[in-house]
Motif scaffolding. Structure first.
Motif, PDB file in Angstrom:
ATOM      1  N   GLU A  27       0.841  -1.205   0.000  1.00 56.35           N
ATOM      2  CA  GLU A  27       0.000   0.000   0.000  1.00 56.35           C
ATOM      3  C   GLU A  27       0.875   1.254   0.000  1.00 56.35           C
ATOM      4  O   GLU A  27       0.502   2.273  -0.586  1.00 56.35           O
ATOM      5  CB  GLU A  27      -0.994  -0.013   1.171  1.00 56.35           C
ATOM      6  N   ALA A  28       2.072   1.170   0.613  1.00 59.54           N
ATOM      7  CA  ALA A  28       2.964   2.328   0.628  1.00 59.54           C
ATOM      8  C   ALA A  28       3.529   2.589  -0.765  1.00 59.54           C
ATOM      9  O   ALA A  28       3.600   3.737  -1.218  1.00 59.54           O
ATOM     10  CB  ALA A  28       4.099   2.107   1.633  1.00 59.54           C
ATOM     11  N   LEU A  29       3.921   1.507  -1.447  1.00 62.96           N
ATOM     12  CA  LEU A  29       4.428   1.688  -2.817  1.00 62.96           C
ATOM     13  C   LEU A  29       3.310   2.263  -3.694  1.00 62.96           C
ATOM     14  O   LEU A  29       3.536   3.179  -4.497  1.00 62.96           O
ATOM     15  CB  LEU A  29       4.922   0.354  -3.395  1.00 62.96           C
ATOM     16  N   ALA A  30       2.090   1.754  -3.501  1.00 61.41           N
ATOM     17  CA  ALA A  30       0.953   2.254  -4.275  1.00 61.41           C
ATOM     18  C   ALA A  30       0.771   3.753  -4.038  1.00 61.41           C
ATOM     19  O   ALA A  30       0.591   4.526  -4.984  1.00 61.41           O
ATOM     20  CB  ALA A  30      -0.311   1.497  -3.888  1.00 61.41           C
ATOM     21  N   GLU A  31       0.873   4.160  -2.797  1.00 66.30           N
ATOM     22  CA  GLU A  31       0.697   5.581  -2.447  1.00 66.30           C
ATOM     23  C   GLU A  31       1.711   6.443  -3.199  1.00 66.30           C
ATOM     24  O   GLU A  31       1.377   7.490  -3.763  1.00 66.30           O
ATOM     25  CB  GLU A  31       0.892   5.717  -0.937  1.00 66.30           C
ATOM     26  N   MET A  32       2.955   5.952  -3.236  1.00 62.61           N
ATOM     27  CA  MET A  32       4.007   6.703  -3.921  1.00 62.61           C
ATOM     28  C   MET A  32       3.736   6.753  -5.432  1.00 62.61           C
ATOM     29  O   MET A  32       3.893   7.801  -6.068  1.00 62.61           O
ATOM     30  CB  MET A  32       5.351   6.047  -3.608  1.00 62.61           C
TER      31      MET A  32
ATOM     32  N   PHE B  82      11.487   6.411  -2.947  1.00 64.37           N
ATOM     33  CA  PHE B  82      11.581   4.957  -2.892  1.00 64.37           C
ATOM     34  C   PHE B  82      12.811   4.522  -2.087  1.00 64.37           C
ATOM     35  O   PHE B  82      12.730   3.652  -1.221  1.00 64.37           O
ATOM     36  CB  PHE B  82      11.644   4.397  -4.310  1.00 64.37           C
ATOM     37  N   GLU B  83      13.959   5.153  -2.388  1.00 62.83           N
ATOM     38  CA  GLU B  83      15.192   4.796  -1.665  1.00 62.83           C
ATOM     39  C   GLU B  83      15.008   4.988  -0.162  1.00 62.83           C
ATOM     40  O   GLU B  83      15.458   4.174   0.643  1.00 62.83           O
ATOM     41  CB  GLU B  83      16.373   5.643  -2.165  1.00 62.83           C
TER      42      GLU B  83
ATOM     43  N   PRO C 122       6.429   6.186   5.729  1.00 60.39           N
ATOM     44  CA  PRO C 122       5.396   6.353   4.702  1.00 60.39           C
ATOM     45  C   PRO C 122       5.796   7.440   3.701  1.00 60.39           C
ATOM     46  O   PRO C 122       6.406   8.445   4.096  1.00 60.39           O
ATOM     47  CB  PRO C 122       4.157   6.798   5.490  1.00 60.39           C
ATOM     48  N   PRO C 123       5.451   7.261   2.442  1.00 61.70           N
ATOM     49  CA  PRO C 123       5.857   8.208   1.402  1.00 61.70           C
ATOM     50  C   PRO C 123       5.452   9.651   1.705  1.00 61.70           C
ATOM     51  O   PRO C 123       6.251  10.572   1.493  1.00 61.70           O
ATOM     52  CB  PRO C 123       5.127   7.715   0.153  1.00 61.70           C
ATOM     53  N   ALA C 124       4.243   9.865   2.234  1.00 68.29           N
ATOM     54  CA  ALA C 124       3.787  11.233   2.500  1.00 68.29           C
ATOM     55  C   ALA C 124       4.727  11.922   3.485  1.00 68.29           C
ATOM     56  O   ALA C 124       5.053  13.102   3.341  1.00 68.29           O
ATOM     57  CB  ALA C 124       2.365  11.202   3.045  1.00 68.29           C
TER      58      ALA C 124
END
Ligand code: ADP
Ligand code: MG
Ligand code: ZN
Length: 477
Positions: free
Chosen positions: A370-375, A393-394, A402-404
């Motif tokens: 879900e985190a990759l999806a968010e990004m 991503f790195e 979390p990406p946000a």
């Protein structure tokens, strides 16, 4: 004379059960010698075997997944031979009534699909192991931890025509048995090994030539290299007017050559007969049907669905479905709202590189799908550039944040707001009258200069696509 190779593989896969095939001993790898043993697997007189139901269930699972017919009254048989690692002086195997027969598996080589017949899949127990290093330099030791460990032997039809096809077939079978949970497929621990039967025949001839069998190939590369060598050796022999001796050969992975081990034994050398200590293995059709109903969506069906439903290439679909975890991860990323093509690209690219480098799978990551999806959704909406995405991503890989949060901390938000950017563009044009003149005189290249100035003004966060549109718009006006 032109020859064509004919190849059949016998693959032995250790069945993933905690206990052995005919006794309750543990199958755990790496225990001190002879600690996983009892009277049954030591072959002590009077000890009686009892079949492990879970092994049968897993073997049936594999048989169904490879389109085999499941025999409802299969039988164990004694295969008699003497060797120090075989205390009973026979191996319990199956002979004329194997559990599974007449199946197939499809492989893709150079973009072409080829169906490889599966003659049979039967059950058998593994032997022990001879150890030649120990306290006494000249002595050999026997470790019976492996004796009685459950194996399935998967025998292919001689349908393979090149060493590469054989390698791909073995890889595919490995992917399938691990996908189904039939075997752990751990090659270093000898969970999967193949015997390669190779013969040559004149092109156009339908009769099979005399074959050799190269034993115990425990890596995909060994299978390919051993077969390649064997094809070359046999061709040389035949062209020189010699003939092929039917024999068992050994592969040396250092010299990449095969050498004779023993002359090939015939089935009657083993004096097979029905195992008197075990009854006929009777299965209920309803039980087999229940196993069939419990099968997951198989890799080939899944790959076909990915091509159809998500318009992925055959290569991407095949790669994403080779393992259950990766396929599950991919689907979860899609559920998170990412587009299939972008999700596939990131998983097969950046993420796979990570998996290979760190020798992990999806469950070894510090973040979930879900985190990759968010990004990815941020990239799709223009909130992040592809380059910023890599940076996020790195950081996700390193910290699991979390990406946000990463975007906020690093101030990576891409500016796509047309109003905000229009004001900045206007200011840039105002400050560069000279370049505006040049552009109007036909020097299109100056556009890059303007974009650069906007980037500078926004700390690299402006959405270049939006900036381009605004620039052209203003300069045209
Ligand atoms: P065995 O158990 O003695 O090795 P099988 O008849 O069960 O003998 O054959 C084992 C494997 O050898 C199968 O995979 C089969 O396809 C393959 N095979 C049989 N004959 C040939 C041949 N002439 N050339 C190549 N492969 C062969
Ligand atoms: Mg054989
Ligand atoms: Zn035991």
């Amino acid at each position: 004379m032109e020859f064509e190779p004919v190849i059949g593989l016998e693959i032995h896969a250790q069945v993933a059960t905690a206990s052995k095939l005919f006794c309750g001993c543990s199958t755990e790898f790496g225990r001190p010698p002879n600690t996983n043993t009892c009277p049954v697997c030591l072959g002590l007189p009077g000890a009686l075997p009892v079949t492990n139901r879970r092994v049968i269930e897993l073997a049936v699972r594999l048989g169904l997944a490879t389109h085999c017919t499941i025999r409802l009254d299969s039988q164990f048989a004694r295969k008699n031979y003497f060797y120090p690692d075989l205390p009973k002086a026979y191996q319990i195997s199956q002979y004329d009534r194997p559990l599974c027969e007449n199946g197939w598996l499809e492989i893709v080589v150079d973009g072409n699909t080829k169906r490889i017949g599966i003659t049979r899949i039967h059950l058998e127990e593994d032997a022990g192991k001879l150890v030649h290093e120990g306290r006494d330099a000249g002595a050999s030791y026997v470790d019976l931890n492996r004796a009685g460990v459950p194996l399935v032997e998967i025998v292919s039809e001689p349908d393979l025509s090149t060493a590469e096809e054989a390698r791909v077939y073995m890889e595919k079978m490995h992917a399938l048995v691990t996908y189904l949970g039939v075997s752990r497929g751990n090659m270093e621990q000898g969970n999967l090994r193949a015997d390669a039967n190779v013969s040559l025949r004149p092109v156009g001839e339908s009769k099979l030539g005399t074959r050799t069998e190269t034993k115990n190939l425990n890596s995909f590369r060994f299978v390919r290299d051993a077969i390649d060598h064997e094809i070359g050796r046999q061709a040389g022999e035949l062209r020189a007017g010699g003939r092929i001796v039917q024999e068992t050969r050994l592969y040396d992975s250092v010299s990449k050559t095969t050498s004779p081990m023993r002359s090939k034994e015939e089935a009657n050398d083993y004096r097979y007969f029905p195992e008197p200590d075990l009854p006929v293995l009777r299965l209920e059709q309803a039980w087999v049907d229940a196993i069939r109903d419990g099968l997951p969506e198989l890799p080939d069906a899944k790959a076909a669905r990915y091509r159809e439903q998500y318009a992925l290439s055959a290569k991407d679909a095949e790669a994403l479905t080779a393992g259950r975890e990766i396929a599950g991860f991919f689907e979860a990323v899609l559920e998170g709202g990412a587009s299939p093509k972008r999700a596939a690209n990131w998983i097969m690219g950046d993420l796979s590189a990570r998996f290979n480098e760190d020798k992990i799978g999806p469950d070894g990551l510090k973040f979930g799908p879900e985190a990759l999806a968010e990004m990815l959704v941020m990239i799709e909406s223009g909130a992040l550039s592809g380059k910023m995405g890599k940076e996020v991503f790195e950081e996700m890989v390193a910290t699991g944040k979390p990406p946000a949060k990463i975007v906020a901390e690093k101030g990576l938000q891409q500016v796509s707001d047309a109003g905000e950017l229009a004001a900045i563009v206007a200011k840039v044009l105002e400050d560069s009258p000279e370049q505006v003149e040049q552009f109007k005189a036909g020097k299109e290249k100056v556009l890059g200069y303007f974009v650069g100035q906007v980037m500078k003004a926004t700390g690299g966060q402006a959405n270049p696509g939006v900036v381009n549109t605004i620039l052209r718009d203003k300069l045209a006006g």
